[in-house]
Design an enzyme around this catalytic site. Sequence first.
Site, PDB file in Angstrom:
ATOM      1  N   ASN A  10       0.805  -1.295  -0.018  1.00 18.21           N
ATOM      2  CA  ASN A  10      -0.145   0.069   0.087  1.00 18.21           C
ATOM      3  C   ASN A  10       0.735   1.201   0.109  1.00 18.21           C
ATOM      4  OD1 ASN A  10      -1.870   2.008   0.330  1.00 18.21           O
ATOM      5  ND2 ASN A  10      -2.545   1.321   2.537  1.00 18.21           N
ATOM      6  N   LYS A  12       0.087   4.066  -0.261  1.00 16.24           N
ATOM      7  CA  LYS A  12      -0.674   5.500   0.158  1.00 16.24           C
ATOM      8  C   LYS A  12      -0.540   6.610  -0.428  1.00 16.24           C
ATOM      9  CE  LYS A  12      -0.385   3.109   4.863  1.00 16.24           C
ATOM     10  NZ  LYS A  12      -0.041   3.185   6.287  1.00 16.24           N
ATOM     11  N   HIS A  95      -9.566   0.939   5.090  1.00 15.00           N
ATOM     12  CA  HIS A  95      -8.278   1.313   5.745  1.00 15.00           C
ATOM     13  C   HIS A  95      -8.575   2.350   6.911  1.00 15.00           C
ATOM     14  CE1 HIS A  95      -4.075   2.583   6.442  1.00 15.00           C
ATOM     15  NE2 HIS A  95      -3.775   1.502   5.830  1.00 15.00           N
ATOM     16  N   GLU A  97      -6.723   4.691   7.829  1.00 16.92           N
ATOM     17  CA  GLU A  97      -6.627   6.130   7.386  1.00 16.92           C
ATOM     18  C   GLU A  97      -8.118   6.468   6.793  1.00 16.92           C
ATOM     19  OE1 GLU A  97      -3.095   5.582   5.272  1.00 16.92           O
ATOM     20  OE2 GLU A  97      -2.159   4.960   7.440  1.00 16.92           O
ATOM     21  N   GLU A 167      -5.306  -4.769  10.570  1.00 18.34           N
ATOM     22  CA  GLU A 167      -4.221  -3.782  10.810  1.00 18.34           C
ATOM     23  C   GLU A 167      -4.525  -3.111  12.291  1.00 18.34           C
ATOM     24  OE1 GLU A 167      -2.364  -2.781   7.070  1.00 18.34           O
ATOM     25  OE2 GLU A 167      -4.050  -1.397   6.876  1.00 18.34           O
ATOM     26  N   GLY A 173       2.175   2.379  10.739  1.00 10.43           N
ATOM     27  CA  GLY A 173       3.427   3.718  10.645  1.00 10.43           C
ATOM     28  C   GLY A 173       4.075   3.856  11.774  1.00 10.43           C
ATOM     29  N   SER A 213       3.510  -2.024  10.237  1.00  6.05           N
ATOM     30  CA  SER A 213       4.957  -1.890  10.653  1.00  6.05           C
ATOM     31  C   SER A 213       5.534  -3.279  10.312  1.00  6.05           C
ATOM     32  CB  SER A 213       5.232  -1.743  12.098  1.00  6.05           C
ATOM     33  OG  SER A 213       5.008  -0.280  12.362  1.00  6.05           O
TER      34      SER A 213
HETATM   35  P1  13P Z   1       2.945   0.531   7.520  1.00  4.36           P
HETATM   36  O1  13P Z   1       3.696  -0.875   7.093  1.00  4.36           O
HETATM   37  O2  13P Z   1       4.005   1.824   7.179  1.00  4.36           O
HETATM   38  O3  13P Z   1       2.786   0.335   9.146  1.00  4.36           O
HETATM   39  O4  13P Z   1       1.434   0.641   7.097  1.00  4.36           O
HETATM   40  C1  13P Z   1       0.549  -0.495   7.151  1.00  4.36           C
HETATM   41  C2  13P Z   1      -0.475   0.010   6.312  1.00  4.36           C
HETATM   42  O5  13P Z   1      -1.311   0.749   6.865  1.00  4.36           O
HETATM   43  C3  13P Z   1      -0.544  -0.738   5.145  1.00  4.36           C
HETATM   44  O6  13P Z   1      -2.156  -0.603   4.944  1.00  4.36           O
END
Ligand code: 13P
Length: 251
Positions: A10, A12, A95, A97, A167, A173, A213
């Site tokens: 992803n 983003k 997601h 976010e 997740e 992140g 992560s």
């Molecule tokens: P990170 O791997 O940067 O923690 O993000 C995970 C994520 O949100 C994948 O959709």
Amino acid sequence: MARQFFVGGNFKMNPVTRDQKKALIKILNDATVDQNVEVVISPPALYLIPVKDSLRSDFKVAAQNCYVKDSGAFTGEISPRQLVDAGVPYVILGHSERRTLFGETSKLVADKTQAAIAAGLSVILCVGETLEEREAGKTKQVVEAQLTPVVAALKEADWSKVVVAYEPVWAIGTGKVATSAQAQEAHADIRAYLASAVSSAVAEGTRIIYGGSVNAGNCKELGSQKDVDGFLVGGASLKPEFVNIVNAKQA
Ligand code: 13P
């Protein structure tokens, strides 16, 4: 039947330039990867078509979001049918976010999931708890509440088009990865919920992947857990180590 290991990248809202995007795709195209793994790359919508056209044919692409309607006056949105027409096979929905920054409810995520599958897409459906919810012992309850409207919206056969991404919000992140035991417990709970709310066949067949992560250093242990069927990778999908994550199941 064994569940095929699945690794999603992803991106983003990255990268910021087309040159950076091209460099990333070159790394993926040049890599030697485990052919038993389903690999799906999710660039920003703007790059979906050029990435699909320049990406190796054994990797797929995913949109990071879509709307519920086929067409119409919905400024800024992309429809499931438009994604299908563009040759995009997957979409990431729900997601954290999207849920936290853009106010998407579990009901909207369920409606989007239903619309996406009806249009012919496969869905990477994201669920997960906040740190506060985990510390209050509510992980199972929160994840089930996120899944319940999806269960209500889908027919049993639709689940063959769904990959569930667990997740935990506190791991996204942050560099604070869930332990393999925490991931395994949450995944087993999701599978048990699918068995009781949908069917044992759906519970057995649905891939449940972990995100938060994930990196080259922690992927092997996480990936060795019985109910961890792959990963959804954020930050590390923008780096060469993504290839190591795709190859996590190799000796
Ligand atoms: P990170 O791997 O940067 O923690 O993000 C995970 C994520 O949100 C994948 O959709």
